[in-house]
Write an enzyme that holds these catalytic residues in place. Sequence first.
Site, short mmCIF file in Angstrom:
data_model
loop_
_atom_site.label_atom_id
_atom_site.label_comp_id
_atom_site.label_asym_id
_atom_site.label_seq_id
_atom_site.Cartn_x
_atom_site.Cartn_y
_atom_site.Cartn_z
N ASP A 48 0.87 -1.40 -0.01
CA ASP A 48 -0.09 -0.10 -0.13
C ASP A 48 0.76 1.21 -0.05
OD1 ASP A 48 -2.32 -1.32 -0.14
OD2 ASP A 48 -2.58 -1.60 2.19
N GLY A 49 2.00 1.24 0.72
CA GLY A 49 2.93 2.45 0.78
C GLY A 49 3.54 2.66 -0.75
N ASP A 153 -0.74 16.31 21.03
CA ASP A 153 0.38 15.91 20.07
C ASP A 153 -0.03 16.27 18.58
OD1 ASP A 153 1.68 14.97 22.25
OD2 ASP A 153 1.95 12.93 21.38
N ALA A 165 -5.30 3.26 8.09
CA ALA A 165 -3.91 3.35 8.15
C ALA A 165 -3.62 4.26 9.43
CB ALA A 165 -3.43 4.09 6.98
N TYR A 166 -2.89 5.45 9.48
CA TYR A 166 -2.78 6.03 10.60
C TYR A 166 -4.02 6.34 11.46
CZ TYR A 166 0.20 9.30 13.24
OH TYR A 166 1.22 10.17 14.33
N LYS A 168 -6.58 4.82 11.97
CA LYS A 168 -7.42 3.64 12.79
C LYS A 168 -6.07 3.47 14.14
CE LYS A 168 -8.36 -1.03 12.88
NZ LYS A 168 -7.06 -1.58 13.84
N ALA A 188 -3.50 12.31 20.90
CA ALA A 188 -3.13 12.45 22.27
C ALA A 188 -3.61 13.89 22.73
CB ALA A 188 -1.64 12.14 22.57
P1 NAP Z 1 5.39 3.12 6.80
O1 NAP Z 1 5.79 3.51 7.94
O2 NAP Z 1 6.52 2.19 5.99
O3 NAP Z 1 4.42 1.87 6.67
C1 NAP Z 1 3.09 1.91 7.03
C2 NAP Z 1 2.10 0.94 6.98
O4 NAP Z 1 0.85 1.28 6.86
C3 NAP Z 1 2.40 -0.19 6.06
O5 NAP Z 1 2.43 -1.63 6.49
C4 NAP Z 1 1.55 -0.05 4.77
O6 NAP Z 1 1.23 -1.03 4.26
C5 NAP Z 1 0.53 0.49 5.84
N1 NAP Z 1 -0.63 1.19 4.72
C6 NAP Z 1 -0.62 2.16 4.17
N2 NAP Z 1 -1.63 2.83 3.73
C7 NAP Z 1 -2.63 1.93 4.16
C8 NAP Z 1 -3.79 1.98 4.34
N3 NAP Z 1 -4.61 2.77 3.54
N4 NAP Z 1 -4.59 1.12 5.06
C9 NAP Z 1 -4.06 0.14 5.88
N5 NAP Z 1 -2.65 0.08 5.76
C10 NAP Z 1 -2.17 0.94 5.19
O7 NAP Z 1 4.92 3.92 5.55
P2 NAP Z 1 4.22 4.11 4.14
O8 NAP Z 1 4.34 2.52 3.67
O9 NAP Z 1 5.22 5.01 3.40
O10 NAP Z 1 3.00 4.63 4.27
C11 NAP Z 1 2.70 5.88 4.85
C12 NAP Z 1 1.47 5.87 5.74
O11 NAP Z 1 2.14 5.09 7.13
C13 NAP Z 1 0.82 7.06 6.19
O12 NAP Z 1 0.01 7.51 5.25
C14 NAP Z 1 0.25 6.68 7.33
O13 NAP Z 1 -1.11 6.37 7.18
C15 NAP Z 1 0.77 5.40 7.76
N6 NAP Z 1 1.37 5.72 9.27
C16 NAP Z 1 0.67 4.78 10.04
C17 NAP Z 1 1.44 5.15 11.40
C18 NAP Z 1 0.81 4.19 12.37
O14 NAP Z 1 -0.04 3.19 12.16
N7 NAP Z 1 1.17 4.46 13.84
C19 NAP Z 1 2.32 6.11 11.88
C20 NAP Z 1 2.55 6.68 10.93
C21 NAP Z 1 2.17 6.69 9.40
P3 NAP Z 1 2.24 -1.76 3.07
O15 NAP Z 1 2.97 -2.66 3.87
O16 NAP Z 1 1.15 -2.46 2.37
O17 NAP Z 1 2.88 -0.89 2.33
#
Ligand code: NAP
Length: 271
Positions: A48-49, A153, A165-166, A168, A188
Site C-alpha cells: 500500500d505504501g 500531540d 492506516a494512521y 485507525k 493524544a
Molecule cells: P511505513 O511506515 O513504511 O508503513 C506504514 C504501514 O501502513 C505499511 O504497513 C503500509 O502497508 C500500511 N498502509 C499504508 N496505507 C494503508 C491503508 N490505507 N490502510 C491500511 N494500511 C496502510 O509508511 P508508508 O508505507 O510509506 O505509508 C505511509 C503511511 O503510513 C501514512 O499514510 C500513514 O497512514 C501510515 N502511518 C501509520 C502510522 C501508525 O500506524 N502508527 C504512523 C505513521 C504513518 P504496506 O506494508 O502494504 O505498504
Amino acid sequence: MKLAIYSNNGAQSKAVVALFKEKLAARNTDKIVFDDEHPDVVISVGGDGTLLGAFHHYADQLAFVRFIGVHTGHLGFYADWQHFEIDELIDSLVNDEDARTVKYPLLEAHVRYTDGREERVLALNEAAIKRPLGTLVADVYIQGELFERFRGDGLTASTPTGSTAYNKAIGGAVMHPSLDAIQLAEIASINSRVFRTLGSPLIIGNHEVIRVQLENDGAAVTLSFDHLSKIASNIDWIEFRVSKTKIQFAEYRHMHFWHRVQSSFIGTEVK
Ligand code: NAP
C-alpha cells in the site's frame, strides 16, 4: 492501453515486474504498450505504501489515470492483487474494453503560511500535523465557526481509504470508501477541567471545511501528506475538505471492503 509500472526496490517486487513483462510479451498483443509519462493505467508493485508513491508521482494526471495495486506480501487495501495472480491480471488488462473504474475520495489540504504563501496538496491516506517538541495548540473551525481549541500531540485528517492506516492507529473509525467524507482525529489531546476537545474522531461531509488555525509561536511542526513529511515553523492555518478530484482504480473484480478489513485486522478465524 498505455501502461506504466511503478515498483518499489524490493527483490520480490523486481521479480514480479520481470515476470509480468515476460508473461505480457508471451501474449504477443499490441493492445498494451508501456508509457511511463502519460499512462492510462499504472500498476503499483509493492505494498500500500508503494501505491501512495505511485499516487503522488502521477498526482497531476488523476483525471486520466487508473491505478492497480499488486502486493508482493500480504493482501493490501489499495494493493489488492497478489503476485500469484499475474495471469488473471494480464487477462483483465487485455480484455479491458469498457475500462471499468471505481473512484475513491481524496483529501484536499490548503495550507497558508505566515508569509502569505499558499499551497494545495492532495492526499490519498491522510494529512497529519504534529508538534514534535512540545504541545500543538490550534483552534479548530468547522464551516468558519470556532469548534474547539486543541492541545495535544497533533491532528490527522483522513480519507475513507486512509481510515485503515494512521487514522485507525490513533482511534479513528474505519470508513467505507463509498462515503464522500473525511475524518478528523486527535493524537493524544490534553483533556482536563481546563482544556477541552471533543475527544473523539469526527467526520465531515463533502460540503464542509475544517480549518486548523495554529497558535503562532514560531514552534516547528511536522506536516505530512501520506508518506511525505516536512518540518515548518511558519504555518498560519490549514484547511481540510473532500477534494472534487477522485482517485480511480481499474475495477476488474469486486473486493468486499469489510472482508479486507477483517482479514487484515482480525483474521479469518473468528473466536
Ligand atoms: P511505513 O511506515 O513504511 O508503513 C506504514 C504501514 O501502513 C505499511 O504497513 C503500509 O502497508 C500500511 N498502509 C499504508 N496505507 C494503508 C491503508 N490505507 N490502510 C491500511 N494500511 C496502510 O509508511 P508508508 O508505507 O510509506 O505509508 C505511509 C503511511 O503510513 C501514512 O499514510 C500513514 O497512514 C501510515 N502511518 C501509520 C502510522 C501508525 O500506524 N502508527 C504512523 C505513521 C504513518 P504496506 O506494508 O502494504 O505498504
